[in-house]
Enzyme design. Structure first.
Site: not given
Ligand code: B3K
Ligand code: ZN
Length: 898
Positions: A126, A267, A303
């Site tokens: 991501e 994370a 998460e």
């Molecule tokens: N979704 C990821 C964050 C990703 C960041 C990319 N630069 C973690 C979170 O928000 O849970």
């Molecule tokens: Zn998140």
């Protein structure tokens, strides 16, 4: 999509340009031959044309890949490269595409895509990292079924993990082995993950309400297994909570968390295989503080909750990022609150969350990077993982809950997941589902207007004013809302604002019953008034005297409330408000008022900043047997330098620092006996447990020690510093040990050097503790410009590394972003240091560099000579050729800001 214009400048992606993909990918079969220097990736995809989109060539995203072969239906195919995109013309309606590439994980310092950390392979996809692994339609609305085969040398990489279920494993020639994983759920590429290395796991089997069994695993390096109990407990609690509160079960046989020490963020919620920064997994009482324990609980929860809010239902495009992030932050905040045993601990959590919003998000919303919760354009999406998307996004979700009620909100969540399971959707879809599940609610009635929270940036301001009418025994609150211009948005329309209000009797402090004009009966407690016009009036009746209004209880909306409270009114609220948030807020308003007066007066006058009434009120809070220690600690914490600075039009950071330090010194001496009492009363918390009650006691004892050492600084007393050193040596847990160390370091006591050396010696092999050691020093109160030379020295320490994000943050960010009094130097040396580090980091890791670049966001508010020097430093960075898109976007927006 071309990302650079004719001059080679990055160009913006716009939300209004969204178009559905021209092709779909149904299945992906990936085979990895893992090798740090040259990993081979074979990618076989079953693809088909999207009939709803006009015929066009297939354009696959790639980044830093070596392309070896492209086959369409098993035949060599002609293709061309356009920039980093692989373009294929003349494809049939359905076909198999096979792409063979190699990449070099060991040289991947950006930590995006496939990289190596301490001899272990990890991925981070991501937002756009999957294209660094293979050519792909790397966008969240393309959801596919994944089968992944990992092959590697067995001795070096005994554990091979990917998303979903392990379906096959076995030996290969030459000491190699393989594992084959199948993910039962379709997913976008950003949720792909693999891990390969020498790891061990803590395992736990749990039974869900349905009776189904699941295997939970927390993977770490061999020496760290004793630090995984809390993460595992947090995971178990998360699974149970999501089922109980929202009826959302764990949908996988196996759920894995893996920790790495090299990670750009906290994370990542990859389906079934969450990858974590070690900082948010590893904890035992000797190495982790209470704050670490609580962060681990919320990040593990966060998460895990993404498994539904993000993974099962994902974002159509990256402009919708808050769809998953705002909602998931809201969910993790609720989770942490629901785990609290009582109302006071819940309120403490709420206050902490609001503090983050106001010290980080409000400045963002007022600065050059201001953007709506659903942005309209970006150059680099990584720059939009912001406090606005996350924390303000969570407040927007919270307001929806306030408007439909807790039960109504749960119904809305159920409808959202029923309606959109397996889809990639938008913020509109979410708001619609919550409203549709509650058709009679204020949210449903005002939905189009409510959604301005998604489209308009900037923090709304409420100017409230109260008038008591003795004749009619009524009290009228007039509230006018406004929102300042933000980049690209010169004017704003009124927001829907749920305003929680109560009234207190000015003389007794008791809560008054509330009866609005036109109502036949009064009610007890808080009322939610829904504002939707630029100006409105709320009239309460049946009042014998002018009440003290308690407005915006629980921080019911992410706004700034201006109300001309008298000191006496604030003291009444501080002493009596049954709403703990506003009780705390009253203390903050008093402290802020004193700070602002002190700053204004500093040029001519050096009298003490805090008046007796404030000191007495703080003493009463500290000694109040009815209040919990954690709450007391929050009330007695002065507003931060950053928060104070935000209230000023022109900021002299040195003045802010001096005045706040003067206030601290005054609190230290004026309450000396009380701090002694507080320390003696709270320092023993028995066997270590990170629960809110005992961590609150530790926090208050730590605060007391800090003030006692500070008082000793002016009195020359040696007793408390000596006791503090002893406490540091004897401490049975990291919280007490670190608080003692902090007390010595932040008071600048000579014993600090000894304690720091000892701390390093004890924990030299504990990377996360050494991060604390660095960050404490780089973030210490500046005395005569002593911190910058220290920071430069720390960067020469053998334990320092710019490549490790945690370590770089512990020194450089602690100084540039978290220590304004040290960073903003009249000689501009702080800014020069900053520009050099941004440039240096940009070549290694653009995401980390761009984060650091944000440290000067608020430069245009600075007084001279800071303002010109800061601008010059930003311009120096912006002028650097070959800057990453990430850093380029931040510095050019900063310069455009003024
Ligand atoms: N979704 C990821 C964050 C990703 C960041 C990319 N630069 C973690 C979170 O928000 O849970
Ligand atoms: Zn998140």
């Amino acid at each position: 999509m071309l990302l650079r214009d004719a001059q080679g400048q990055p160009i913006a992606i716009r939300r209004e340009d969204y178009a559905a993909p021209a092709y779909w990918i149904d299945t992906v079969d990936l085979t990895f031959d893992l090798d740090p220097a040259k990993t081979r990736v074979l990618n076989r995809m079953q693809m088909r044309r999207n009939p709803e989109v006009p015929m066009q060539p297939l354009r696959l995203d790639g980044d830093e890949l070596n392309l070896a072969r492209v086959l369409v239906n098993g035949q060599g195919a002609s293709f061309r490269m356009e920039g980093e995109q692989l373009v294929i013309d003349g494809l049939p309606d359905a076909f198999e595409l096979e792409i063979f590439t190699t990449c070099c994980p060991i040289k991947n310092t950006k930590l995006m895509g496939l990289f190596v950390s301490e001899d272990t392979f990890f991925t981070q996809c991501e937002a756009e990292g999957f294209r660094r692994i293979t050519y792909f339609l790397d966008r969240p609305d393309v959801m596919a079924s994944y089968t992944v085969t990992l092959r590697a040398a067995k001795a070096a990489y005994p554990v091979l993990l990917s998303n979903g279920n392990l379906v096959e494993q076995g030996e290969l020639p030459e000491g190699r082995h393989f594992a084959k994983w199948v993910d039962p759920f379709k997913k976008p590429s950003y949720l792909f993950a693999l891990v390969a290395g020498k790891l061990v796991a803590r395992e736990q089997r749990i039974k869900a309400r349905s009776g189904k069994e699941h295997l939970l695993q927390v993977y770490v390096r061999a020496g760290d297994l004793d630090k995984t109990e809390h993460a595992m407990n947090s995971l178990i609690n998360s699974v149970l909570w999501d089922e109980a509160r929202f009826g959302l079960p764990l949908d996988l046989d196996r759920f894995m968390i893996v920790a790495t020490s090299d990670f750009n963020m906290g994370a990542m919620e990859n389906k079934g295989l969450n990858i974590f920064n070690t900082k948010y997994v590893l904890a035992n009482q000797a190495t982790a503080t209470d704050a670490d324990y609580s962060n681990i609980e919320s990040v593990v929860g966060h998460e895990y909750f993404h498994n539904w809010s993000g993974d099962r239902v994902t974002c159509r495009d990256w402009f919708q990022l808050s769809l998953k992030e705002g909602l998931t932050v809201f969910r993790d905040q609720e989770f942490s609150q629901d785990l609290c045993a009582d109302a006071s601990a819940r309120a403490v959590k709420r206050i902490e969350d609001v503090r983050v919003l106001r010290t980080a998000q409000f400045p963002e919303d007022a600065g050059p990077m201001a953007h709506p919760v659903r942005p309209d354009s970006y150059i680099e999406i990584s720059n939009f993982y912001t406090v606005t998307i996350y924390e303000k996004g969570a407040e927007v979700v919270r307001m929806m809950q306030t408007l439909v009620g807790r039960k109504g909100f749960e119904k809305g969540i159920t409808l959202y997941f029923e309606r959109h399971d397996g889809q990639a959707v938008t913020c509109d879809d979410f708001a619609q589902a919550i409203a549709d599940a509650n058709p009679e609610s204020e949210l449903a009635r005002l939905l189009p207007q409510f959604k301005r929270w998604y489209s308009q940036a900037g923090t709304p301001r409420l100017a409230a004013h109260g008038v008591y009418d003795a004749q009619n025994r009524s009290y009228t609150l007039s509230v006018v809302q406004s929102c300042p211009p933000t980049p690209g948005q010169p004017t704003k329309e009124p927001f829907v604002i749920p305003l929680n209000v109560g009234l207190l009797d000015a003389s007794s402090g008791r809560e008054l019953p509330l009866q609005l004009e036109g109502e036949s009966e009064a009610t007890q407690g808080t009322r939610t008034v829904v504002l939707s016009r630029a100006g409105e009036q709320i009239t309460f009746t049946g009042l014998d005297a002018e009440p003290v209004p308690s407005i915006l209880r629980g921080f019911s909306a992410p706004v700034i409330l201006d109300f001309e409270y008298t000191d006496a009114q604030l003291l009444t609220l501080l002493a009596n408000d049954p709403d703990p948030f506003n009780r705390w807020e009253a203390g903050q308003r008093l402290g802020l008022r004193a700070a602002l007066n002190g700053i204004a007066a500093l040029a001519t006058d050096a009298t003490p900043v805090l008046n007796d009434a404030y000191i007495d009120a703080m003493r009463s809070v500290l000694r109040n047997p009815q209040l919990d220690a954690a709450f007391k600690e929050l009330v007695l914490t002065l507003p931060s330098e950053t928060y104070i600075a935000e209230q000023l039009d022109v900021v002299d950071p040195q003045r802010v620092h001096l005045v706040r330090e003067a206030m601290r010194a005054q609190l230290a001496t004026a309450l000396f006996a009380d701090w002694q009492w507080a320390y003696e009363e709270h320092h023993d918390t028995g066997a270590y447990s990170p629960d809110p009650t005992s961590s609150g006691r530790r926090a208050l004892a730590g605060m007391a020690l800090n003030f006692l050492c500070l008082a000793a600084r002016s009195s020359g007393d040696a007793v408390w510093p000596g006791k503090t050193l002893q406490r540091f040596k004897d401490a049975g847990n990291m919280t007490d040990r670190f608080n003692a160390l902090n007390a010595l370091v932040s008071s600048g006591h000579t014993l600090a050097a000894q304690a720091l050396a000892r701390f390093h010696a004890i924990f030299k092999d504990e990377a996360l503790v050494i991060d604390k050691w660095f960050s404490l020093q780089a973030g210490a109160p500046d005395r005569g410009g002593d911190i910058l030379p220290l920071v430069k020295q720390l960067m020469k320490h053998p334990d320092f590394s710019l490549k490790n994000p945690n370590r770089a943050r512990s020194v450089i960010f602690s100084f540039c972003s978290a220590n304004p009094g040290a960073f903003h130097r009249p000689d501009a040396a702080g800014y020069v240091f900053w520009s050099e580090r941004v440039i240096e980091l940009d070549a290694i890791n653009p995401q980390v560099a761009a984060r650091l670049a944000r440290a000067l966001d608020r430069w245009s508010k600075l007084a001279e000579p800071y303002r010109s020097a800061a601008r010059e430093a930003i311009a120096r960075v912006a002028a650097k050729p070959d800057l990453s898109k990430d850093t380029h976007e931040v510095v050019t927006r900063a310069l455009a800001g003024n």
